[in-house]
Design a protein around this motif. Structure first.
Motif, PDB file in Angstrom:
ATOM      1  N   SER A 239      62.077   8.326  61.800  1.00  0.00           N
ATOM      2  CA  SER A 239      63.391   9.280  61.291  1.00  0.00           C
ATOM      3  C   SER A 239      64.888   7.889  61.735  1.00  0.00           C
ATOM      4  CB  SER A 239      63.322   9.960  62.202  1.00  0.00           C
ATOM      5  OG  SER A 239      62.290  10.901  62.207  1.00  0.00           O
ATOM      6  N   LEU A 240      64.418   7.452  62.365  1.00  0.00           N
ATOM      7  CA  LEU A 240      65.904   5.822  62.739  1.00  0.00           C
ATOM      8  C   LEU A 240      66.719   5.484  61.802  1.00  0.00           C
ATOM      9  CD1 LEU A 240      63.880   3.572  64.652  1.00  0.00           C
ATOM     10  CD2 LEU A 240      65.158   5.244  66.126  1.00  0.00           C
ATOM     11  N   PRO A 241      65.917   5.992  60.231  1.00  0.00           N
ATOM     12  CA  PRO A 241      67.265   5.195  59.304  1.00  0.00           C
ATOM     13  C   PRO A 241      68.465   6.312  59.458  1.00  0.00           C
ATOM     14  CG  PRO A 241      65.044   4.775  58.084  1.00  0.00           C
ATOM     15  CD  PRO A 241      64.561   5.466  59.704  1.00  0.00           C
ATOM     16  N   THR A 242      68.015   7.891  59.636  1.00  0.00           N
ATOM     17  CA  THR A 242      68.511   9.277  59.403  1.00  0.00           C
ATOM     18  C   THR A 242      69.716   9.281  60.555  1.00  0.00           C
ATOM     19  OG1 THR A 242      66.870  10.159  57.438  1.00  0.00           O
ATOM     20  CG2 THR A 242      67.962  11.640  58.600  1.00  0.00           C
ATOM     21  N   ILE A 243      68.544   9.134  61.019  1.00  0.00           N
ATOM     22  CA  ILE A 243      69.427   8.852  62.630  1.00  0.00           C
ATOM     23  C   ILE A 243      70.625   7.744  62.959  1.00  0.00           C
ATOM     24  CG2 ILE A 243      68.761   8.835  65.182  1.00  0.00           C
ATOM     25  CD1 ILE A 243      66.050   9.080  65.374  1.00  0.00           C
ATOM     26  N   GLN A 244      70.302   7.154  61.952  1.00  0.00           N
ATOM     27  CA  GLN A 244      71.678   6.117  62.152  1.00  0.00           C
ATOM     28  C   GLN A 244      72.295   6.700  61.772  1.00  0.00           C
ATOM     29  OE1 GLN A 244      70.473   1.912  60.298  1.00  0.00           O
ATOM     30  NE2 GLN A 244      71.778   0.910  61.751  1.00  0.00           N
ATOM     31  N   ARG A 245      72.779   7.270  59.900  1.00  0.00           N
ATOM     32  CA  ARG A 245      73.121   7.498  59.220  1.00  0.00           C
ATOM     33  C   ARG A 245      73.350   8.419  59.930  1.00  0.00           C
ATOM     34  NH1 ARG A 245      68.714   6.354  55.641  1.00  0.00           N
ATOM     35  NH2 ARG A 245      69.018   8.663  55.198  1.00  0.00           N
ATOM     36  N   GLY A 246      72.996   8.962  60.772  1.00  0.00           N
ATOM     37  CA  GLY A 246      73.704  11.156  61.580  1.00  0.00           C
ATOM     38  C   GLY A 246      74.443  10.091  62.642  1.00  0.00           C
ATOM     39  N   LEU A 247      74.383   9.948  63.319  1.00  0.00           N
ATOM     40  CA  LEU A 247      74.966   8.775  64.545  1.00  0.00           C
ATOM     41  C   LEU A 247      75.695   8.275  64.119  1.00  0.00           C
ATOM     42  CD1 LEU A 247      72.488   9.806  67.177  1.00  0.00           C
ATOM     43  CD2 LEU A 247      74.251  11.285  66.589  1.00  0.00           C
ATOM     44  N   ASP A 248      76.138   7.384  63.487  1.00  0.00           N
ATOM     45  CA  ASP A 248      77.324   6.062  62.783  1.00  0.00           C
ATOM     46  C   ASP A 248      76.317   5.162  64.174  1.00  0.00           C
ATOM     47  OD1 ASP A 248      78.200   7.271  60.990  1.00  0.00           O
ATOM     48  OD2 ASP A 248      80.184   7.057  62.245  1.00  0.00           O
ATOM     49  N   ALA A 249      74.931   4.938  64.288  1.00  0.00           N
ATOM     50  CA  ALA A 249      74.271   4.161  65.125  1.00  0.00           C
ATOM     51  C   ALA A 249      74.404   2.392  64.392  1.00  0.00           C
ATOM     52  CB  ALA A 249      73.046   4.448  65.946  1.00  0.00           C
ATOM     53  N   SER A 250      74.461   1.501  65.584  1.00  0.00           N
ATOM     54  CA  SER A 250      73.994  -0.072  65.121  1.00  0.00           C
ATOM     55  C   SER A 250      72.941  -0.435  65.164  1.00  0.00           C
ATOM     56  CB  SER A 250      74.691  -0.895  66.004  1.00  0.00           C
ATOM     57  OG  SER A 250      74.692  -0.989  67.205  1.00  0.00           O
ATOM     58  N   THR A 251      72.030  -1.391  64.526  1.00  0.00           N
ATOM     59  CA  THR A 251      70.757  -1.721  64.974  1.00  0.00           C
ATOM     60  C   THR A 251      70.165  -1.690  66.349  1.00  0.00           C
ATOM     61  OG1 THR A 251      70.960  -2.878  62.395  1.00  0.00           O
ATOM     62  CG2 THR A 251      68.731  -2.632  64.223  1.00  0.00           C
ATOM     63  N   ALA A 252      71.438  -2.475  67.162  1.00  0.00           N
ATOM     64  CA  ALA A 252      70.655  -2.459  68.756  1.00  0.00           C
ATOM     65  C   ALA A 252      70.574  -0.800  68.881  1.00  0.00           C
ATOM     66  CB  ALA A 252      72.023  -3.162  69.187  1.00  0.00           C
ATOM     67  N   ASP A 253      71.801  -0.312  69.194  1.00  0.00           N
ATOM     68  CA  ASP A 253      71.634   1.031  69.422  1.00  0.00           C
ATOM     69  C   ASP A 253      70.357   1.836  69.439  1.00  0.00           C
ATOM     70  OD1 ASP A 253      74.121   0.996  69.965  1.00  0.00           O
ATOM     71  OD2 ASP A 253      75.216   2.290  68.456  1.00  0.00           O
ATOM     72  N   LEU A 254      69.696   1.177  67.702  1.00  0.00           N
ATOM     73  CA  LEU A 254      68.907   2.143  67.039  1.00  0.00           C
ATOM     74  C   LEU A 254      67.420   1.940  68.211  1.00  0.00           C
ATOM     75  CD1 LEU A 254      68.549   1.941  63.502  1.00  0.00           C
ATOM     76  CD2 LEU A 254      68.820   3.979  65.092  1.00  0.00           C
ATOM     77  N   SER A 255      67.582  -0.033  68.237  1.00  0.00           N
ATOM     78  CA  SER A 255      66.521  -0.390  69.392  1.00  0.00           C
ATOM     79  C   SER A 255      66.874   0.728  70.468  1.00  0.00           C
ATOM     80  CB  SER A 255      66.263  -1.977  69.302  1.00  0.00           C
ATOM     81  OG  SER A 255      66.678  -2.157  68.624  1.00  0.00           O
ATOM     82  N   TRP A 256      67.382   0.758  71.278  1.00  0.00           N
ATOM     83  CA  TRP A 256      67.362   1.529  72.709  1.00  0.00           C
ATOM     84  C   TRP A 256      66.940   3.015  72.207  1.00  0.00           C
ATOM     85  CZ3 TRP A 256      67.067  -0.043  77.031  1.00  0.00           C
ATOM     86  CH2 TRP A 256      67.577  -1.484  77.788  1.00  0.00           C
ATOM     87  N   VAL A 257      66.941   3.678  70.927  1.00  0.00           N
ATOM     88  CA  VAL A 257      66.256   4.765  70.714  1.00  0.00           C
ATOM     89  C   VAL A 257      64.755   4.943  71.629  1.00  0.00           C
ATOM     90  CG1 VAL A 257      65.755   6.372  69.160  1.00  0.00           C
ATOM     91  CG2 VAL A 257      67.821   6.045  69.353  1.00  0.00           C
ATOM     92  N   THR A 258      64.126   3.653  70.510  1.00  0.00           N
ATOM     93  CA  THR A 258      63.017   3.675  71.009  1.00  0.00           C
ATOM     94  C   THR A 258      62.599   2.851  72.509  1.00  0.00           C
ATOM     95  OG1 THR A 258      62.523   2.585  68.530  1.00  0.00           O
ATOM     96  CG2 THR A 258      61.080   2.210  70.182  1.00  0.00           C
ATOM     97  N   ASP A 259      63.468   2.353  72.202  1.00  0.00           N
ATOM     98  CA  ASP A 259      63.069   1.626  73.799  1.00  0.00           C
ATOM     99  C   ASP A 259      63.344   2.216  75.204  1.00  0.00           C
ATOM    100  OD1 ASP A 259      62.006  -0.907  73.552  1.00  0.00           O
ATOM    101  OD2 ASP A 259      63.325  -1.409  73.448  1.00  0.00           O
ATOM    102  N   ALA A 260      64.415   3.288  74.967  1.00  0.00           N
ATOM    103  CA  ALA A 260      64.522   4.794  75.871  1.00  0.00           C
ATOM    104  C   ALA A 260      63.389   5.208  76.193  1.00  0.00           C
ATOM    105  CB  ALA A 260      65.762   5.142  75.517  1.00  0.00           C
ATOM    106  N   PHE A 261      62.537   5.414  75.255  1.00  0.00           N
ATOM    107  CA  PHE A 261      61.288   6.466  75.405  1.00  0.00           C
ATOM    108  C   PHE A 261      60.106   5.086  76.298  1.00  0.00           C
ATOM    109  CE2 PHE A 261      56.819   7.843  74.303  1.00  0.00           C
ATOM    110  CZ  PHE A 261      57.073   8.888  74.350  1.00  0.00           C
ATOM    111  N   VAL A 262      60.314   3.814  75.319  1.00  0.00           N
ATOM    112  CA  VAL A 262      59.210   3.689  75.685  1.00  0.00           C
ATOM    113  C   VAL A 262      59.437   2.528  77.752  1.00  0.00           C
ATOM    114  CG1 VAL A 262      57.957   1.241  75.339  1.00  0.00           C
ATOM    115  CG2 VAL A 262      57.969   2.604  73.691  1.00  0.00           C
ATOM    116  N   LEU A 263      60.128   2.427  77.951  1.00  0.00           N
ATOM    117  CA  LEU A 263      61.500   1.276  78.914  1.00  0.00           C
ATOM    118  C   LEU A 263      59.909   2.547  80.374  1.00  0.00           C
ATOM    119  CD1 LEU A 263      64.477  -0.001  78.839  1.00  0.00           C
ATOM    120  CD2 LEU A 263      62.470  -0.848  80.215  1.00  0.00           C
ATOM    121  N   PRO A 264      61.061   3.708  80.017  1.00  0.00           N
ATOM    122  CA  PRO A 264      60.053   4.249  81.283  1.00  0.00           C
ATOM    123  C   PRO A 264      58.234   4.660  81.801  1.00  0.00           C
ATOM    124  CG  PRO A 264      61.673   6.042  80.188  1.00  0.00           C
ATOM    125  CD  PRO A 264      61.382   4.323  79.473  1.00  0.00           C
TER     126      PRO A 264
END
Length: 512
Positions: free
Chosen positions: A19-44
């Motif tokens: 869903s990352l491409p859809t999330i990127q369009r919906g939130l006007d997120a950068s590629t680094a922002d998308l990295s944090w979407v994934t890593d915000a889950f994996v880091l903890p």
């Protein structure tokens, strides 16, 4: 219930990734922002999994199991309401805390319920299949939802699933604790969290801007200092979170390294593949999910099969062979382009799934069998932690490589396509400011199709680089496995375990 718990824990991984491409369009997120979407889950998960295991040993694994489900439900609810990328990160992080609690707790519950090691292996295979099942169905769930509703609704399913599992577990699951006198290791936890978080932050931010920036340098130095501090405090602790004696075993050290290196390459690849399917091939989420299924479904089927034969074939052969097959798959993927068909992608992803199916169960079992019985639970938790660290670094590193390569290749590709200089500047500025998704907001009139074609070629240049790097990581992991996993198999069956050994196996956490 343990299998249901790990299914709930891992459901967000591929549900979100496709869903990352859809999330990127919906939130006007950068590629680094998308990295944090994934890593915000994996880091903890990476930072807290060892502590969660200790908390379960001390206070009861059912309590940790229930707490993990609460965090999963709350995190999904927060993400469901997200209208900014920061709120989405928060929800992902809360769900990651829940997953960190569920992984050791579920395996500990299996160990307590099934004390016989051979019988337990069957249930661990079921546990592994449940984990891979979550990865397999996640894209399908996302695809169906995004065909009809906003991306936020992909977070709805974990809420009732977590609450229902909690209600059933409260009646059916017996609690258990570790024998002995384990204690919480707060210095170890704090230093580990600082080292892991600072490292991933430094890699993500360095890739999106510059590794020479002060904040990036400070983060990487802090990561190094945190790692040194962790080694020092664990070496002096009376009840360490991760006993450094584990690393005296070459086999355990090998599995830890293999877990971290291989998952760095794998999760990083999944991250860039999801962007390729959405940004370059312009596939809907459901179509992207079908392609992801070509990896996750074979891994789910192959994992238990290889788990059954690992008593007859050495772990070294299975793990090394699986990693070499994964390497070959990733190298074969370097021939894909914007026009690659479903079939052209599918057979390569099936190879990758079978390869990882041969790695997962033997790697976990070897981590436990390589150390004294009293350290078995900690060894499994340590292997899981290394795997999650690799999983956190993967999207960070691949995002940095992809952004750097695409940004460097895009001007030349636009020039080759005949796009005018002023239009080229507009496109490059859009990508620099808003990430890859921003290129689709640029209107160049009659030149727009040529511009999008040029962008696709630049993106393919980037994903080819990421694939070569991912394949190099897999090959490195295979070399580590081949060189260090030399523990001979016993010629005769091991004698029956004593009652004391069974007691420890049942209560040590059994994070196999």
């Amino acid at each position: 219930m343990a299998c249901v718990g790990v299914f709930v824990a891992y459901l967000p991984v591929t549900t979100v990734s496709v869903s990352l491409p859809t999330i990127q369009r919906g939130l006007d997120a950068s590629t680094a922002d998308l990295s944090w979407v994934t890593d915000a889950f994996v880091l903890p998960m990476a930072a807290l999994i060892l502590t969660a295991g200790v908390v379960g040993d001390v206070y009861g694994r059912r309590k940790v199991f229930q707490a993990g489900l609460v965090f999963c439900a709350v995190g999904a609810a927060v993400a469901l309401s997200a209208h900014s990328v920061a709120v989405l990160w928060t929800g992902q992080a809360l769900a990651g805390v829940g997953a960190a609690a569920l992984l050791p707790a579920t395996l500990g519950l299996i160990s307590h319920a099934v004390p016989d090691p051979r019988e337990r292996a069957k249930y661990v295979s079921m546990w592994t299949a449940s984990l891979m099942g979550a990865l397999a169905v996640g894209p399908m769930i996302s695809g169906v939802i995004l065909e009809h509703a906003s991306w936020r609704w992909i977070y709805l399913a974990p809420v009732p699933a977590s609450l229902l599992t909690m209600a059933i577990a409260a009646r059916l699951v017996a609690d258990s604790r570790a024998a002995g006198s384990r204690r919480l290791d707060w210095p170890g936890q704090l230093t580990a969290a600082v080292a892991i978080t600072a490292l991933v932050y430094g890699v993500i931010e360095g890739g999106s801007s510059s590794f020479g920036e002060t904040r990036v340098v400070v983060a990487l130095v802090l990561a190094g200092l945190g790692l040194i501090a962790f080694v020092v405090v664990e070496g002096r602790s009376d009840s360490p979170m991760l006993d450094l004696k584990l690393f005296r075993s070459a086999a355990f050290s090998a599995t830890a390294l293999v877990a971290m290196i291989s998952f760095l390459g794998l999760i990083g690849f999944i991250f860039v593949l999801s962007l390729f399917l959405g940004q370059v091939q312009q596939l809907g989420t459901l179509d992207a999910g079908y392609r992801m299924l070509m990896f996750t479904l074979p891994a789910m089927v192959a994992g238990p099969v290889f788990g059954q034969v690992m008593h007859r074939v050495s772990a070294r052969v299975l793990i090394t062979g699986g990693l070499l097959l994964a390497t070959a798959s990733l190298l074969s993927l370097t021939s894909i382009d914007a026009g690659t068909s479903f079939g052209g992608l599918a057979w390569r992803l099936i190879m990758l799934g079978v390869g990882f199916g041969a790695v997962f169960a033997p790697m976990t079992a070897t981590a436990i069998n390589a150390v004294p019985q009293q350290l078995a639970g900690m060894a499994a938790a340590g292997s899981n932690a290394f795997r999650q660290v690799g999983g956190a670094l993967g999207p960070a590193l691949m995002s940095a490589l992809l952004t750097t390569k695409v940004t460097a290749a895009l001007p030349g590709r636009l020039s080759d396509a005949g796009v005018a200089p002023d239009a080229r500047h507009r496109v490059v500025a859009a990508v620099d400011g808003g990430g890859f998704g921003a290129v689709h907001t640029v209107d160049l009139g009659a030149s727009t199709p040529r511009m999008l074609h040029a962008f696709g070629l630049a993106f393919v240049d980037g994903i080819h680089l990421c694939l070569v790097v991912s394949a190099a990581f897999m090959l490195l992991a295979a070399a580590v496995s081949a060189v260090l996993l030399r523990t001979p198999r016993p010629a005769h069956p091991a004698p029956p375990p004593s009652s004391a050994t069974l007691s420890w196996a049942a209560h040590s956490g059994g994070r196999t």
